[in-house]
Write a protein that holds these residues in place. Structure first.
Motif, PDB file in Angstrom:
ATOM      1  N   ALA A 186       1.615   1.108  -0.271  1.00  0.00           N
ATOM      2  CA  ALA A 186       2.484   2.256  -0.008  1.00  0.00           C
ATOM      3  C   ALA A 186       1.744   3.311   0.816  1.00  0.00           C
ATOM      4  CB  ALA A 186       2.969   2.857  -1.329  1.00  0.00           C
ATOM      5  N   ARG A 187       0.468   3.493   0.524  1.00  0.00           N
ATOM      6  CA  ARG A 187      -0.309   4.469   1.285  1.00  0.00           C
ATOM      7  C   ARG A 187      -0.519   3.992   2.724  1.00  0.00           C
ATOM      8  NH1 ARG A 187      -3.486   8.713   1.586  1.00  0.00           N
ATOM      9  NH2 ARG A 187      -5.456   8.617   2.698  1.00  0.00           N
ATOM     10  N   ARG A 189       1.392   2.356   4.540  1.00  0.00           N
ATOM     11  CA  ARG A 189       2.630   2.424   5.327  1.00  0.00           C
ATOM     12  C   ARG A 189       3.036   3.853   5.680  1.00  0.00           C
ATOM     13  NH1 ARG A 189       7.391   0.560   3.375  1.00  0.00           N
ATOM     14  NH2 ARG A 189       8.005  -0.164   5.444  1.00  0.00           N
ATOM     15  N   LYS A 190       2.330   4.845   5.140  1.00  0.00           N
ATOM     16  CA  LYS A 190       2.658   6.221   5.495  1.00  0.00           C
ATOM     17  C   LYS A 190       2.323   6.460   6.967  1.00  0.00           C
ATOM     18  CE  LYS A 190       2.068   8.279   0.910  1.00  0.00           C
ATOM     19  NZ  LYS A 190       1.311   9.273   0.107  1.00  0.00           N
ATOM     20  N   GLU A 192       1.256   8.940   8.566  1.00  0.00           N
ATOM     21  CA  GLU A 192       0.015   9.669   8.824  1.00  0.00           C
ATOM     22  C   GLU A 192      -1.230   8.858   8.477  1.00  0.00           C
ATOM     23  OE1 GLU A 192       1.376  10.971   4.645  1.00  0.00           O
ATOM     24  OE2 GLU A 192       2.278  10.383   6.566  1.00  0.00           O
ATOM     25  N   TRP A 194      -1.060   5.157   8.724  1.00  0.00           N
ATOM     26  CA  TRP A 194      -0.875   3.812   9.301  1.00  0.00           C
ATOM     27  C   TRP A 194      -2.139   3.311   9.983  1.00  0.00           C
ATOM     28  CZ3 TRP A 194       1.270  -0.398   8.435  1.00  0.00           C
ATOM     29  CH2 TRP A 194       1.540  -1.355   9.412  1.00  0.00           C
ATOM     30  N   PRO A 210       5.134   0.286   9.254  1.00  0.00           N
ATOM     31  CA  PRO A 210       5.416   1.599   8.659  1.00  0.00           C
ATOM     32  C   PRO A 210       6.910   1.847   8.643  1.00  0.00           C
ATOM     33  CG  PRO A 210       4.680   1.870  10.907  1.00  0.00           C
ATOM     34  CD  PRO A 210       4.533   0.405  10.587  1.00  0.00           C
TER      35      PRO A 210
END
Length: 300
Positions: A186-187, A189-190, A192, A194, A210
């Motif tokens: 999940a992190r 795919r953020k 900021e 990626w 993302p």
């Protein structure tokens, strides 16, 4: 007679080991036999390790040494230790799908996590390119240009998705070997966060991308906008819509009115709130409410 028989058996065993090593080198192109390797049923890796031990102890005669060297045999103790540690690293890889082991990791009772960490130090393999080649043969990304922690999480995700027909849903809380792979993904795919070059390509190969940025809402100027913007204006619009449809401003408490733009107004609750706040409402707002037929808005 007994000694002659033992000598004969020993020569046969050695000749068998040499023949198996020859088969291995002709097939593989080198004599770096993994410690755990068997050629058929013959434990060739252990036999090679024993030859190195015997050579170091001065127990290998010149003829045998020459025959082994002709096959590419390396005698140093460092080579022997490397092969034994590499065997332990392979065991770790089979379970964890990566050689980016934490420093505390062990395999076959060997501290391979610290061993691998030492080999990643700049220049550690400068004089042993064959060792680096052997490590890459096990795991191409054994020494990645990013953190080993990132690589461990990626390797776990890769194996999870290996047999999936499409992108798998790996949610936060899904752990592998104590790692929360879902939270990590999940992190990644953020927008900021990626991934950087190299990491991004690996994730995309797994179908990971993302999330698309949310579409910007069209900007409407105040002069042309007809949609109510404040909570009060939405309430007034909802009440006017309700009155036009029913001919009444007596609204049930639980009534929810949906405006043309899709916004929903809890109209019954909104009217009660306005009534309770009457003393704080401006004259203009009270006039709007009174014009719609709310008699309490006219009270002195």
């Amino acid at each position: 007679m007994g000694q002659l028989q033992r000598d004969h058996t020993e020569r046969q065993d050695w000749a068998r080991g040499w023949a198996k090593l020859k088969e291995f080198t002709e097939r593989e192109g080198h004599a770096r036999v993994p410690y755990e390797h068997k050629e058929g049923a013959f434990p060739l890796g252990q036999w090679v390790a024993e030859q190195r031990r015997a050579y170091g102890a001065g127990q290998v005669n010149g003829r045998r040494a020459a025959r082994l060297e002709k096959l590419g045999m390396a005698w140093t103790a460092a080579d022997a230790r490397f092969q034994e540690n590499l065997a332990a690293a392979r065991v770790y890889y089979q379970e964890h799908w990566t050689l980016c082991a934490p420093r505390s990791a062990a395999g076959l009772d060997k501290p391979i996590g610290q061993w691998l960490s030492n080999l990643r130090r700049p220049g550690a393999l400068a004089e042993h390119p064959e060792w680096e080649a052997a490590l890459k043969a096990v795991d191409e990304d054994w020494n990645p240009p990013w953190s080993t922690e990132w690589q461990r999480h990626y390797a776990a995700l890769r194996e999870l998705m290996r047999d999936e027909d499409g992108p798998a849903q790996v949610l936060p809380g899904f752990t592998v070997h104590g790692m929360d792979v879902g939270k990590w993904l999940a992190r990644q795919r953020k927008p900021e966060v990626w991934a950087a070059d190299g990491q991004r390509e690996r994730l995309e190969q797994l179908g990971i991308t993302p999330p698309a940025p949310a579409p910007e809402e069209p900007k409407v100027s105040a002069e042309t906008s007809t949609a109510p913007v404040s909570a009060f204006e939405r309430g007034v619009a909802a009440l006017a819509q309700y009155k036009a449809r029913t001919g009444s401003v007596t609204v049930p408490r639980g009534r929810v009115e949906q405006l043309e733009d899709g916004a929903e107004v809890r109209l019954g609750v909104w009217i009660m709130n306005q009534k309770s706040r009457r003393a704080k409402l401006t004259t203009d707002k009270l006039s709007e409410l009174a014009a719609l037929g709310l008699g309490w808005a006219l009270e002195g």
